[in-house]
Design a protein around this motif. Structure first.
Motif, PDB file in Angstrom:
ATOM      1  N   ALA A 183      -0.815 -10.863  14.871  1.00 20.10           N
ATOM      2  CA  ALA A 183      -1.264 -10.352  16.260  1.00 20.10           C
ATOM      3  C   ALA A 183      -2.478  -9.487  15.890  1.00 20.10           C
ATOM      4  N   ASP A 184      -3.069  -8.899  14.699  1.00 16.55           N
ATOM      5  CA  ASP A 184      -3.943  -8.303  14.495  1.00 16.55           C
ATOM      6  C   ASP A 184      -5.080  -9.408  14.311  1.00 16.55           C
ATOM      7  N   TYR A 185      -4.984 -10.451  13.793  1.00 19.23           N
ATOM      8  CA  TYR A 185      -5.882 -11.523  13.670  1.00 19.23           C
ATOM      9  C   TYR A 185      -6.254 -11.972  14.951  1.00 19.23           C
ATOM     10  N   VAL A 186      -5.346 -12.170  15.865  1.00 16.55           N
ATOM     11  CA  VAL A 186      -5.610 -12.558  17.292  1.00 16.55           C
ATOM     12  C   VAL A 186      -6.433 -11.618  18.114  1.00 16.55           C
ATOM     13  N   HIS A 187      -5.829 -10.569  18.182  1.00 12.64           N
ATOM     14  CA  HIS A 187      -6.421  -9.365  19.067  1.00 12.64           C
ATOM     15  C   HIS A 187      -7.563  -8.390  18.359  1.00 12.64           C
ATOM     16  N   ALA A 188      -7.652  -8.112  17.063  1.00 13.00           N
ATOM     17  CA  ALA A 188      -8.689  -7.280  16.786  1.00 13.00           C
ATOM     18  C   ALA A 188      -9.709  -7.674  16.295  1.00 13.00           C
ATOM     19  N   ARG A 189     -10.497  -8.088  17.398  1.00  9.04           N
ATOM     20  CA  ARG A 189     -12.055  -8.639  17.475  1.00  9.04           C
ATOM     21  C   ARG A 189     -12.904  -7.542  18.108  1.00  9.04           C
ATOM     22  N   HIS A 190     -13.895  -7.353  17.491  1.00  8.49           N
ATOM     23  CA  HIS A 190     -14.560  -6.265  17.881  1.00  8.49           C
ATOM     24  C   HIS A 190     -16.244  -6.780  17.913  1.00  8.49           C
ATOM     25  N   SER A 191     -17.060  -6.279  18.732  1.00  9.22           N
ATOM     26  CA  SER A 191     -18.267  -6.271  18.810  1.00  9.22           C
ATOM     27  C   SER A 191     -19.155  -5.255  18.847  1.00  9.22           C
TER      28      SER A 191
END
Length: 192
Positions: free
Chosen positions: A94-102
């Motif tokens: 879940a963190d791999y999929v959702h924890a995307r930052h810019s």
């Protein structure tokens, strides 16, 4: 008796060697060169996805095996405990999929494991801290929220540069400031 000691030592040596190789693999994969258009984006490397999938498959397999060959004393408890372990690599997935930052010069957009997204401006950062035990840069915002940035992410140098450039030094803990300066030079903190 002596054979038992050697067998135990061999098992522990194998465990630590496998753990060390896995951490080295994760550490190298987060440092791979990325396309220029992804320079300001923070995301987990594909190796993290592989680790999550292998973990889910392993614990699913062990749970099925426990159902086929149950523990004679506590069959339901053993299956429930093993099934519960699936949550750990599931959270990683879940963190791999959702924890995307810019990051940008204005601020940061971030994602949480739950899928919730948010954003803030750099002047909203009240405190920057580094948690050695957790391996996270923690940004405390004036709103009371805390944004955690994992050291396992690709793109940390861009994040570190933005924090050092836009957050006043008085708001950054001394340890965090040293690690951010090191990370901005392409040497992120080690994986623990």
């Amino acid at each position: 008796m002596e054979g038992d000691i050697f067998a135990t030592l061999a098992k522990w040596a194998f465990f630590f060697a496998a753990l060390s190789l896995t951490m080295r693999w994760l550490g190298r994969s987060r440092l791979r060169p990325r396309p220029q258009e992804q320079a300001m984006m923070l995301a987990y490397p594909p190796s993290m996805l592989a680790l999550a999938i292998v973990g889910i498959l392993f614990f699913c397999g062990v749970t099925v095996a426990a159902m086929i060959w149950p523990d004679p004393q506590h069959p339901v408890l053993a299956v429930c405990m093993l099934a519960g372990f699936i949550v750990l690599p599931g959270a990683l997935l879940a963190d791999y999929v959702h924890a995307r930052h810019s990051v940008s010069d204005q601020g940061m957009e971030y994602g949480r494991m739950s899928g919730r997204r948010g954003s803030f401006r750099w002047d909203e950062v009240k405190r920057v801290h580094y948690g050695r035990a957790s391996g996270w840069f923690k940004l405390a915002l004036q709103s009371g929220e805390t944004v955690r940035i994992s050291v396992y992410l690709m793109g940390l140098p861009a994040f570190a540069e933005c924090v050092l450039r836009h957050v006043p030094a008085a708001r950054i803990d001394r340890d965090a400031q040293a690690l951010l300066a090191q990370t901005a030079q392409g040497k992120p903190p080690g994986l623990s």
